[in-house]
Design a protein around this motif. Structure first.
Motif, PDB file in Angstrom:
ATOM      1  N   PHE A 180      -2.955  11.562 -23.129  1.00 27.94           N
ATOM      2  CA  PHE A 180      -2.551  12.894 -23.575  1.00 27.94           C
ATOM      3  C   PHE A 180      -1.154  12.790 -24.183  1.00 27.94           C
ATOM      4  O   PHE A 180      -0.589  11.699 -24.298  1.00 27.94           O
ATOM      5  N   TYR A 181      -0.585  13.949 -24.568  1.00 28.61           N
ATOM      6  CA  TYR A 181       0.692  13.933 -25.287  1.00 28.61           C
ATOM      7  C   TYR A 181       1.646  14.987 -24.714  1.00 28.61           C
ATOM      8  O   TYR A 181       1.217  16.026 -24.190  1.00 28.61           O
ATOM      9  N   ILE A 182       2.937  14.683 -24.825  1.00 25.82           N
ATOM     10  CA  ILE A 182       3.978  15.572 -24.294  1.00 25.82           C
ATOM     11  C   ILE A 182       4.989  15.850 -25.399  1.00 25.82           C
ATOM     12  O   ILE A 182       5.589  14.928 -25.957  1.00 25.82           O
ATOM     13  N   LEU A 183       5.153  17.114 -25.717  1.00 26.62           N
ATOM     14  CA  LEU A 183       6.179  17.540 -26.665  1.00 26.62           C
ATOM     15  C   LEU A 183       7.445  17.850 -25.873  1.00 26.62           C
ATOM     16  O   LEU A 183       7.470  18.769 -25.058  1.00 26.62           O
ATOM     17  N   LYS A 198      10.799  15.244 -29.627  1.00 23.94           N
ATOM     18  CA  LYS A 198       9.825  14.198 -29.968  1.00 23.94           C
ATOM     19  C   LYS A 198       8.511  14.442 -29.224  1.00 23.94           C
ATOM     20  O   LYS A 198       8.502  15.035 -28.146  1.00 23.94           O
ATOM     21  N   ILE A 199       7.396  13.977 -29.834  1.00 19.15           N
ATOM     22  CA  ILE A 199       6.106  13.997 -29.149  1.00 19.15           C
ATOM     23  C   ILE A 199       5.848  12.608 -28.571  1.00 19.15           C
ATOM     24  O   ILE A 199       5.848  11.611 -29.298  1.00 19.15           O
ATOM     25  N   TYR A 200       5.656  12.551 -27.263  1.00 11.41           N
ATOM     26  CA  TYR A 200       5.436  11.290 -26.557  1.00 11.41           C
ATOM     27  C   TYR A 200       3.955  11.132 -26.211  1.00 11.41           C
ATOM     28  O   TYR A 200       3.282  12.118 -25.905  1.00 11.41           O
ATOM     29  N   SER A 201       3.499   9.891 -26.228  1.00  6.56           N
ATOM     30  CA  SER A 201       2.170   9.583 -25.697  1.00  6.56           C
ATOM     31  C   SER A 201       2.302   9.306 -24.203  1.00  6.56           C
ATOM     32  O   SER A 201       3.335   8.820 -23.733  1.00  6.56           O
ATOM     33  N   SER A 202       1.258   9.619 -23.462  1.00  5.50           N
ATOM     34  CA  SER A 202       1.276   9.349 -22.024  1.00  5.50           C
ATOM     35  C   SER A 202       1.297   7.858 -21.723  1.00  5.50           C
ATOM     36  O   SER A 202       1.520   7.454 -20.577  1.00  5.50           O
ATOM     37  N   THR A 203       1.074   7.031 -22.745  1.00  4.05           N
ATOM     38  CA  THR A 203       1.113   5.577 -22.549  1.00  4.05           C
ATOM     39  C   THR A 203       2.540   5.036 -22.563  1.00  4.05           C
ATOM     40  O   THR A 203       2.754   3.861 -22.294  1.00  4.05           O
ATOM     41  N   MET A 250       2.566  19.955 -22.619  1.00  3.29           N
ATOM     42  CA  MET A 250       1.510  18.932 -22.591  1.00  3.29           C
ATOM     43  C   MET A 250       0.239  19.440 -23.246  1.00  3.29           C
ATOM     44  O   MET A 250      -0.130  20.611 -23.106  1.00  3.29           O
ATOM     45  N   HIS A 251      -0.442  18.513 -23.946  1.00  4.11           N
ATOM     46  CA  HIS A 251      -1.734  18.841 -24.562  1.00  4.11           C
ATOM     47  C   HIS A 251      -2.475  17.546 -24.849  1.00  4.11           C
ATOM     48  O   HIS A 251      -1.849  16.492 -25.041  1.00  4.11           O
TER      49      HIS A 251
END
Length: 382
Positions: free
Chosen positions: A137-140, A298-303, A268-269
């Motif tokens: 998922f992704y986190i702004l 920034k938009i982060y990846s959960s990885t 999160m989305h």
């Protein structure tokens, strides 16, 4: 919501004034000399505060302006005890009592039964949910540029007038908000910056360039903008200023997994493209409040790891980890070494030391910080 009226007299009661001093100001003021000076003429000082409030003649005195370097270099504007009492009275009986019940639950800073740990719990809960349901998922992560310095006085007053009708309450609130327009404030900040730059240039510090850049970036106040960093009214104003944005994110953009801690936002989305579209809409929405996002957004990846309120969240396989950021870890080690030495050399009491230790124990318990805790917190014998 119906606008509230007839609230001003709440802060004129001498028992209320004394209670605020005894339970809040006296306990939380680090400068004990100020406390002693105030208590030398306690009855007179309390009576004077009551008189200025009853006669509606209160005007904030000049701020004591100075630099602090922890957790980062910034300008602090401190007040005398009398002004602190009035400031807290206004914050509690006018702003908190009126605004707090209308704020979103996920607005966490400077609120009773919320705060840093509450925000971390919400973020961790959302993180777990998205990892278990979507895997990736992704986190702004959004950060407002110079938030406290860019809060617009006209907008603050309009937001307050949407909920408060009492003219006397509005007058004293306005006087506190407008206190940053005074000419001496920017003159003092300019002198502080110049003196600090000279100190750095004359020092043997190897990081002179970075330190000078940090000092140069310290902002000054624009007329009609900014609230002072260091008083309770400013904290509460900064908490409710973007309440409409909190509601917009949740109710219009449909992002339920979001957390705000003052000027730091986390959304999160499962869809990165959707977060990108949301980011553009949020930028446009912020223009109504005369604010912009800074380069930390920034938009982060959960990885990948993401910093949240002094911790780094990341996952390995099925497990989620929370570690202190390197910067927070370094400051924690330095502070605990000092506190340990002070205790060993009888420079503070066992009660004081245990208070600090228990505070850190509570904070570290939120992350995977067992080795740090054992080495720096437990490693003292009584």
């Amino acid at each position: 919501m119906k606008r509230v009226n007839n609230i001003y007299n709440k802060i004129c009661d001498i028992d209320v004034i004394m209670d605020m001093y005894d339970k809040v100001i006296k306990t939380n003021t680090k400068n004990k000399k100020k406390i002693q000076n105030f208590e030398n003429y306690y009855s007179c000082n309390i009576a004077k505060i009551k008189e200025t409030l009853i006669t509606k003649s209160y005007v904030p005195e000049k701020y004591n302006i100075f630099l602090v370097k922890e957790p980062k270099t910034r300008i602090i504007m401190s007040q005398e005890i009398e002004d602190k009492i009035v400031n807290h009275l206004v914050a509690k009986y006018f702003l908190i009592d009126v605004f707090d019940k209308t704020l979103q639950d996920r607005n966490c800073a400077t609120r009773k039964e919320k705060g840093t740990h509450y925000a971390l719990r919400l973020f961790k809960k959302d993180y777990n949910y998205f990892k278990n349901k979507y895997g990736k998922f992704y986190i702004l992560k959004m950060d407002i540029s110079k938030y406290f310095y860019n809060l617009d006085h006209k907008i603050i007053k309009q937001l307050i007038r949407e909920k408060i009708k009492d003219k006397n309450a509005l007058k004293i609130i306005d006087s506190i908000i407008d206190s940053t327009n005074e000419k001496y404030i920017n003159e003092t900040i300019a002198k502080l910056k110049e003196n600090e730059k000279l100190r750095i240039l004359n020092s043997n510090n190897k990081n002179k360039k970075e330190l000078l850049q940090e000092i140069e970036k310290l902002p000054i106040y624009q007329n009609g903008k900014g609230v002072c960093i260091g008083n309770m009214v400013s904290q509460i104003v900064a908490t409710f200023y973007l309440d409409k944005l909190d509601k917009y994110i949740e109710n219009v953009l449909g992002i339920k997994a979001h957390v705000r801690y003052m000027d730091d936002f986390y959304c999160m989305h499962q869809n990165k493209s959707y977060l990108k579209r949301c980011l553009e809409k949020i930028k446009d929405y912020l223009k109504e409040f005369k604010l912009t996002l800074n380069s930390k957004t920034k938009i982060y990846s959960s990885t990948e790891g993401i910093e949240v309120l002094g911790f780094v969240f990341y996952n390995k396989g099925s497990k989620i980890y929370m570690k202190l950021t390197n910067k927070t870890k370094k400051k924690f080690k330095e502070k605990m070494k000092i506190k340990n030495l002070e205790y060993i050399n009888n420079l503070n009491s066992k009660e004081e030391y245990l208070g600090v230790r228990n505070s850190y124990r509570g904070h570290l318990s939120y992350g995977n910080c067992y080795s740090l805790y054992n080495k720096y917190v437990l490693n003292i014998w009584f």
